[in-house]
Design a protein around this motif. Sequence first.
Motif, short mmCIF file in Angstrom:
data_model
loop_
_atom_site.label_atom_id
_atom_site.label_comp_id
_atom_site.label_asym_id
_atom_site.label_seq_id
_atom_site.Cartn_x
_atom_site.Cartn_y
_atom_site.Cartn_z
N ARG A 143 13.09 20.26 5.29
CA ARG A 143 11.96 19.34 5.20
C ARG A 143 12.30 18.21 4.23
NH1 ARG A 143 7.43 20.44 7.75
NH2 ARG A 143 7.31 22.46 8.83
N TYR A 144 11.79 17.03 4.53
CA TYR A 144 12.22 15.82 3.83
C TYR A 144 11.05 15.13 3.13
CZ TYR A 144 16.53 16.21 6.54
OH TYR A 144 17.71 16.66 7.08
N PRO A 145 11.32 14.57 1.95
CA PRO A 145 10.30 13.71 1.33
C PRO A 145 10.17 12.41 2.11
CG PRO A 145 12.34 13.61 0.08
CD PRO A 145 12.54 14.65 1.15
N VAL A 146 9.06 11.73 1.93
CA VAL A 146 8.76 10.51 2.68
C VAL A 146 8.49 9.37 1.70
CG1 VAL A 146 7.30 9.44 4.43
CG2 VAL A 146 7.74 11.90 4.52
N ARG A 204 1.85 15.88 -2.15
CA ARG A 204 2.04 14.67 -2.97
C ARG A 204 3.41 14.62 -3.63
NH1 ARG A 204 1.47 14.71 -8.26
NH2 ARG A 204 0.39 12.71 -8.32
N THR A 205 4.00 15.77 -3.94
CA THR A 205 5.30 15.78 -4.60
C THR A 205 6.42 15.37 -3.65
OG1 THR A 205 5.72 18.13 -4.10
CG2 THR A 205 4.54 17.61 -6.16
N GLY A 206 6.11 15.25 -2.37
CA GLY A 206 7.09 14.80 -1.40
C GLY A 206 6.76 13.44 -0.81
N PHE A 261 -0.19 10.64 -2.98
CA PHE A 261 1.10 10.05 -3.35
C PHE A 261 1.47 10.46 -4.78
CE2 PHE A 261 -0.93 7.11 -0.32
CZ PHE A 261 0.02 7.14 0.70
N GLY A 262 2.64 11.06 -4.91
CA GLY A 262 3.09 11.50 -6.23
C GLY A 262 3.86 10.46 -7.00
N ALA A 263 4.34 9.42 -6.32
CA ALA A 263 5.08 8.35 -6.98
C ALA A 263 4.77 7.04 -6.28
CB ALA A 263 6.58 8.62 -6.96
N CYS A 264 4.84 5.95 -7.02
CA CYS A 264 4.51 4.65 -6.43
C CYS A 264 5.27 3.55 -7.13
CB CYS A 264 3.01 4.38 -6.50
SG CYS A 264 2.34 4.32 -8.19
N GLY A 265 5.36 2.41 -6.44
CA GLY A 265 6.04 1.27 -7.02
C GLY A 265 5.47 -0.04 -6.49
#
Length: 298
Positions: free
Chosen positions: A56-59, A136-138, A162-166
């Motif tokens: 399984r892959y992060p997005v 969210r961690t993925g 969403f666990g990370a953003c930019g």
Amino acid sequence: MKKQFFLNLSLALLLCTGTTFAQRVDTVAVLSPSMHKTVKSVVVLPASYDQSPEKRYPVVYLLHGHGGNYAAYVNQTRPQLPQDASNMEFIAVCPDGGRDSWYWDSPADPKNRYETFVASELVKYIDKHYRTKADRTGRAITGFSMGGHGALWLAFRHPETFGACGSMSGGVDIRPFPDQWGMKRWLGEYADHPKVWDDYTVATQLYRLRPEPHVLGGRSNDWLGKSEVRRPAIIIDCGTDDFFYGVNLALHEAMLHNNIAHTFIVRPGSHNHDYWRNALEYQLLFFHNYFDREAQPQ
């Protein structure tokens, strides 16, 4: 000299081994029940996707800027995105945000609901149709210009998703630009609806992140007291010659004042695809490190 030669040869072989199988670039039409239409997205799958059926892959969700569309990243901003996805092993999703939606659910036009589409409808579709790390961690989200505003807007308002953003050269405070980029179409005239404009800008959303709690040890995104939602990991990048530089600097200073952890990058550069192409490379590495960190046992 000989040692350096073999080091370089080993690195080359490693890179070649990682790209033996071709990555896939799909275009999908996703139904948006909230807007009663289908919305196109580019989906980039890493080379290993079809060869690792259990993995399984992060997005990483990538939002385009004003006047752009779903193909902006693969055609112009970063044509090497499929190779990035293979090297770092993530799925990239590039949704169409309309010419000037700013990724809001418009208070003035109920047919414009791109916040709902990206943060809910699209995420559910991607998790259903692809082998994702469906929490969210993925997930990470970023964008340039209008998309930079959209990425922070969505991540700050949906930290459970969403666990990370930019943001890259993002319009993180819209209020200095009341007559630009079609925003009044969705919010009304600034002079008539100043409260709406205050409520629909990233710069006023920091209260959702809360100050950093004092903890000993633990990860950078520690739990917020009794809350079950964690703050996103944040990276912001803007060139010094960009017309959005002032609002990005102000956001950075406000985040420092409120003790909100984030990475802030400033470099010479203006508002163009050459800048974003370079900025995205650093943001993808930031997200890759975030995904790796979250995958480690606590």
